[in-house]
Design a protein around this motif. Structure first.
Motif, short mmCIF file in Angstrom:
data_model
loop_
_atom_site.label_atom_id
_atom_site.label_comp_id
_atom_site.label_asym_id
_atom_site.label_seq_id
_atom_site.Cartn_x
_atom_site.Cartn_y
_atom_site.Cartn_z
N ASP A 48 0.83 -1.21 0.00
CA ASP A 48 0.00 0.00 0.00
C ASP A 48 0.86 1.27 0.00
OD1 ASP A 48 -2.29 -1.53 0.02
OD2 ASP A 48 -2.54 -1.45 2.19
N ILE A 49 1.98 1.22 0.71
CA ILE A 49 2.86 2.39 0.78
C ILE A 49 3.40 2.76 -0.60
CG2 ILE A 49 5.09 3.23 1.66
CD1 ILE A 49 4.51 1.57 4.20
N THR A 50 3.70 1.75 -1.42
CA THR A 50 4.25 2.03 -2.75
C THR A 50 3.24 2.72 -3.66
OG1 THR A 50 3.63 -0.15 -3.64
CG2 THR A 50 5.79 0.05 -2.59
N LYS A 51 1.98 2.73 -3.26
CA LYS A 51 0.95 3.41 -4.05
C LYS A 51 0.84 4.88 -3.68
CE LYS A 51 -1.53 -0.95 -4.51
NZ LYS A 51 -2.75 -1.73 -4.20
N GLU A 52 1.63 5.28 -2.66
CA GLU A 52 1.73 6.70 -2.31
C GLU A 52 2.77 7.37 -3.20
OE1 GLU A 52 -0.16 8.16 -0.23
OE2 GLU A 52 -0.94 6.61 1.13
N LYS A 53 2.65 8.66 -3.37
CA LYS A 53 3.63 9.38 -4.18
C LYS A 53 5.01 9.29 -3.54
CE LYS A 53 0.39 12.64 -6.27
NZ LYS A 53 0.05 14.07 -6.49
N ALA A 102 13.30 3.25 -8.52
CA ALA A 102 12.42 2.08 -8.52
C ALA A 102 11.10 2.40 -7.83
CB ALA A 102 13.10 0.90 -7.84
N LEU A 103 11.14 3.17 -6.75
CA LEU A 103 9.91 3.53 -6.05
C LEU A 103 9.01 4.41 -6.92
CD1 LEU A 103 11.05 4.20 -2.36
CD2 LEU A 103 9.50 2.41 -3.19
N SER A 104 9.63 5.28 -7.72
CA SER A 104 8.84 6.10 -8.64
C SER A 104 8.18 5.24 -9.71
CB SER A 104 9.74 7.16 -9.30
OG SER A 104 10.25 8.05 -8.34
N GLU A 105 8.92 4.26 -10.20
CA GLU A 105 8.39 3.38 -11.24
C GLU A 105 7.33 2.43 -10.70
OE1 GLU A 105 11.91 1.59 -12.76
OE2 GLU A 105 12.46 3.32 -14.01
N VAL A 106 7.55 1.93 -9.49
CA VAL A 106 6.57 1.00 -8.92
C VAL A 106 5.29 1.75 -8.53
CG1 VAL A 106 7.12 1.09 -6.43
CG2 VAL A 106 6.44 -1.07 -7.48
N GLN A 116 4.39 -9.34 -6.51
CA GLN A 116 4.63 -8.40 -7.61
C GLN A 116 5.61 -7.31 -7.19
OE1 GLN A 116 0.96 -6.82 -9.16
NE2 GLN A 116 0.27 -8.80 -9.96
N LEU A 117 5.52 -6.89 -5.94
CA LEU A 117 6.44 -5.86 -5.44
C LEU A 117 7.87 -6.38 -5.44
CD1 LEU A 117 7.03 -3.13 -4.10
CD2 LEU A 117 6.49 -4.19 -1.90
N LEU A 118 8.07 -7.60 -4.93
CA LEU A 118 9.41 -8.18 -4.88
C LEU A 118 9.99 -8.40 -6.28
CD1 LEU A 118 9.07 -10.88 -2.07
CD2 LEU A 118 10.19 -8.66 -1.91
N GLY A 119 9.12 -8.73 -7.22
CA GLY A 119 9.58 -9.02 -8.57
C GLY A 119 9.84 -7.79 -9.41
N PHE A 120 9.52 -6.61 -8.88
CA PHE A 120 9.71 -5.39 -9.66
C PHE A 120 11.20 -5.03 -9.70
CE2 PHE A 120 9.52 -0.94 -10.77
CZ PHE A 120 8.48 -0.90 -11.69
N LYS A 121 11.69 -4.72 -10.87
CA LYS A 121 13.11 -4.41 -11.06
C LYS A 121 13.54 -3.23 -10.20
CE LYS A 121 16.56 -3.40 -14.62
NZ LYS A 121 16.79 -3.15 -16.07
N GLY A 122 14.62 -3.42 -9.45
CA GLY A 122 15.15 -2.35 -8.62
C GLY A 122 14.72 -2.40 -7.17
N THR A 127 15.54 -1.24 -0.07
CA THR A 127 14.25 -0.59 -0.31
C THR A 127 13.12 -1.35 0.37
OG1 THR A 127 15.10 0.17 -2.44
CG2 THR A 127 12.73 0.34 -2.09
N ILE A 128 13.18 -2.68 0.31
CA ILE A 128 12.17 -3.51 0.98
C ILE A 128 12.22 -3.29 2.48
CG2 ILE A 128 11.57 -5.89 1.55
CD1 ILE A 128 10.63 -5.05 -1.21
N ARG A 129 13.43 -3.18 3.03
CA ARG A 129 13.56 -2.95 4.48
C ARG A 129 13.04 -1.57 4.85
NH1 ARG A 129 18.21 -1.60 7.83
NH2 ARG A 129 19.57 -1.76 6.01
N GLY A 130 13.29 -0.58 4.00
CA GLY A 130 12.78 0.76 4.26
C GLY A 130 11.26 0.78 4.31
#
Length: 207
Positions: A48-53, A102-106, A116-122, A127-130
């Protein structure tokens, strides 16, 4: 980084506890385990966080600091413009090498699940720990901090990592294994096979 081996004869997916057993060269007190069942809510919140700007994610990350580190707010005038919410962290510091590209692209991709998040390039470990730390400290979704490694058998590495090889301990373990095979109540054929399997892992002159 550390070396480990894991067994997954019955893996149904590679996100939630895919391993049947993990053996590592060292067992640690605090390890972020995002595969644990206890981390389910943290995984969902990370998605859900990755869907934030990305700018909002950066602000959230900037609000996290080590508990031992002093805050600038202690020396700033207490006004509405200078106060912001901070989240001291005791377990691990926020990783420095988060992949903002990568966060901008995801963010544009909008993953539907953690796989799907883990499989995204970058999307590397930092970043996962953050994302996991944001999920815990800001949204209250705590991940598992238990080391999934159950056993540690390493006697050291030939390159001295994590420590020099302890030949005495290794020789003693080989002696015990050999003696156990020789004294086991099994047939000669099975005993021979067991000794042959043991030879695969140790020098021939030690059996």
């Amino acid at each position: 980084a550390r070396r480990y081996h894991w067994l997954s004869d019955n893996a149904k997916n590679f996100v939630v506890e895919p391993h049947d057993a993990i053996v590592g060269d060292v067992k640690r007190d605090i390890v972020l385990d995002m595969t644990a069942k206890e981390s389910e809510s943290c995984r969902k919140t990370s998605v859900d966080i990755t869907k934030e700007k990305p700018k909002k994610i950066k602000r959230m990350i900037m609000s996290i600091r080590p508990a031992y580190q002093k805050s600038l707010q202690e020396w700033m005038p207490k006004t509405a413009d200078t106060l912001w919410k901070e989240y001291p962290i005791d377990v691990l510091s926020m990783p420095r090498n988060i992949n903002w590209k990568a966060l901008s692209e995801v963010y544009e991709f909008k993953p539907q699940n953690y796989e799907q998040l883990l499989g995204f390039k970058g999307m590397g470990p930092a970043t996962i720990r953050g994302l996991a730390l944001i999920a815990e400290l800001i949204y209250g979704e705590k991940p598992s901090w238990k080391d999934p490694v159950k056993y540690s058998f390493a006697y050291g590495g030939k390159d001295g990592v994590p420590r020099p090889v302890n030949r005495r301990a290794m020789d003693e373990s080989i002696r015990i294994l050999k003696q156990a095979i020789q004294e086991a109540k099994i047939g000669n054929k099975e005993r021979t096979r067991s000794l042959q399997r043991l030879r695969r892992f140790v020098p021939a002159n030690m059996i």
